[in-house]
Design an enzyme around this catalytic site. Structure first.
Site: not given
Ligand code: ARG
Length: 469
Positions: A160, A293, A300
């Protein structure tokens, strides 16, 4: 004959040429040209068979074979002029061959583009599966390398997405190896299903001519382990079966889902919140606005492309579900999703393997993240079970200890012993010995469990299996 002469394969009964729009919607050569080498191989085998049964004489065969060779060379050196007005790869090659050698007018005897394309694709699938399996093997090797290089690193395992129990990071990676091995098996099953020759099924009902299907099958390598040719058993099924396309696309989609989950794990692990790993610069990108960044674009995109692979299976299922037997032109569209799945899964496998090679593990972040004694709450339950406490009761008792640690704002292993004893008197002072990662992992020593010994023996089995790849 009218101007349709250039449509030599089916132009005979037509007065008008197909409209430009019909040519546009009908052409497939822009994508099925990648079958060219398989088509030529099929034509070689078919022509040799026609000579064997006396439909071609030896000179005709020689002329066809030498013509095919010239065409093969022209395609390889990119000198071949593909013509979309000739619809597909089969008619392009046949037309070019006829221009070189007029004997080629006999080549299509006892053959239809329906069994031809089915055969080309089966040859293509066999090669495709071998290539994909090779790329999966490379990734498996890199997963094993990563596991060995970080053999001592322990991280929390999650359920979870909540911290659950500690596991070596290698156990996590080797979970993906299990998936990848199943993927290899799936592609090997697809290879087996592809290894059946449909040539000789004609358009739908075979031929009245005395062809030799076994000869062609053997020549094309559709043979079993004993070298016996394998051929399809029903001509109607053979020209309209697309199960293989669906199975292949499904195998790609399942492998894609595995890569997507692996990507997601690494995306999470590389975030500041987790900080377990640093991804290599070569497979990340920066932001045009935010100078700090470092985005995990490679992973992705793998996650994104896996959606495309699932979509490709849907295209094939949906295309097939309402089609009456046998061949319908809809089926020309079957190649695009299959080729796309092939291209994408290979790229995804290569990118995953290469990225993994450059991943650096931040050991201190991993050590911090497994330092929470709550990760060993289940081991306290086991401790009580070994003292004869029923599992359900033990679970409840440890739940109360966790609650106490929250109330007192103290780590689970730092609770005052008198308060611990007050919760259940069967807990002895030695209960704190449970809070050792080393002990926790060492005790998980059975097959499939994450003790270092188990993992090491799994790695040695895997290295033996994959050493020759
Ligand atoms: N280009 C066609 C395909 O890929 C070949 C088969 C054409 N057959 C036909 N009856 N028009 O499906």
């Amino acid at each position: 004959m009218s101007e349709n002469k250039q449509q030599a394969t089916w132009g005979g009964r037509f007065e008008d040429k197909p409209s430009d729009l019909m040519l546009q919607i009908g052409e497939s050569v822009s994508f099925d040209c990648r079958l060219a080498m398989y088509d030529i191989e099929c034509s070689r085998a078919h022509a040799s068979m026609l000579e064997k049964v006396g439909i071609l004489n030896n000179l005709e065969l020689k002329s066809i074979l030498s013509g095919l060779e010239k065409i093969e060379e022209a395609i390889e050196s990119q000198d071949f002029k593909w013509r979309s007005d000739l619809e597909d790869v089969h008619m392009n090659i046949e037309q070019a061959l006829t221009d070189i050698s007029p004997e080629a007018l006999k080549l299509h005897t006892a053959r239809s583009r329906n069994d031809q394309v089915a055969t080309d694709m089966r040859l293509w699938f066999k090669d495709a599966c071998v290539t994909i399996i090779g790329n999966i093997e490379l990734l498996v090797q890199n997963c094993i390398e990563f596991s060995e290089a970080n053999a001592q690193v322990i991280i929390p395992g999650y359920t979870h997405l909540q911290r659950a129990q500690p596991v070596p990071i290698s156990h996590h990676l080797l979970a993906y190896v299990e998936m990848l091995v199943r993927d290899m098996n799936r592609f090997s099953n697809v290879w087996d299903s592809a290894n059946v020759c449909p040539l000789g099924s004609g358009a739908i009902a075979g031929t009245t001519l005395p062809i030799d299907r076994l000869f062609v099958a053997e020549k094309l390598g559709f043979v079993d382990d004993e070298g016996e040719p394998i051929i399809t058993q029903n001509s109607m099924d053979a020209v309209s079966d697309r199960d293989l396309f669906i199975d292949f696309a499904n195998a790609c989609a399942t492998a894609g889902v595995h890569l997507s989950r692996l990507s997601e794990d690494f995306i999470l692990w590389s975030s500041s919140e987790f900080g377990f790993v640093r991804l290599p610069d070569a497979f990340t990108t920066g932001s045009s606005l935010m100078p700090q960044k470092k985005n995990p674009d490679g992973f992705e995109l793998i996650r994104g492309k896996s959606a495309r692979l699932i979509g490709n299976t849907q295209i094939l299922f949906t295309m097939m579900k309402g089609l009456p037997l046998t061949y319908n032109r809809d089926m020309q569209e079957d190649k695009l999703p299959v080729f796309d799945s092939y291209d994408q899964i290979n790229l995804m496998l290569k990118v995953t393997a290469a990225t993994l090679k450059g991943v650096k593990v931040n050991e201190s972040r991993c050590v911090d993240s497994v330092s929470d004694p709550l990760l060993l709450a289940t081991d306290v339950v086991d401790y009580l079970v070994l003292k004869g406490v029923a599992f359900r009761d033990a679970h409840h008792i440890v739940g109360a200890l966790v609650k106490l640690s929250e109330t007192l704002e103290l780590p689970l292993d730092a609770l005052p012993f008198d308060q611990v004893k007050a919760i259940d008197e069967r807990i002895d002072e030695d209960w704190v010995s449970v809070f050792s990662l080393e002990r926790a992992l060492k005790s998980r020593k059975q097959i499939g469990m994450p003790s270092f010994e188990q993992i090491a023996s799994q790695i040695s089995v895997l290295k033996e299996r994959f050493k020759e790849c």
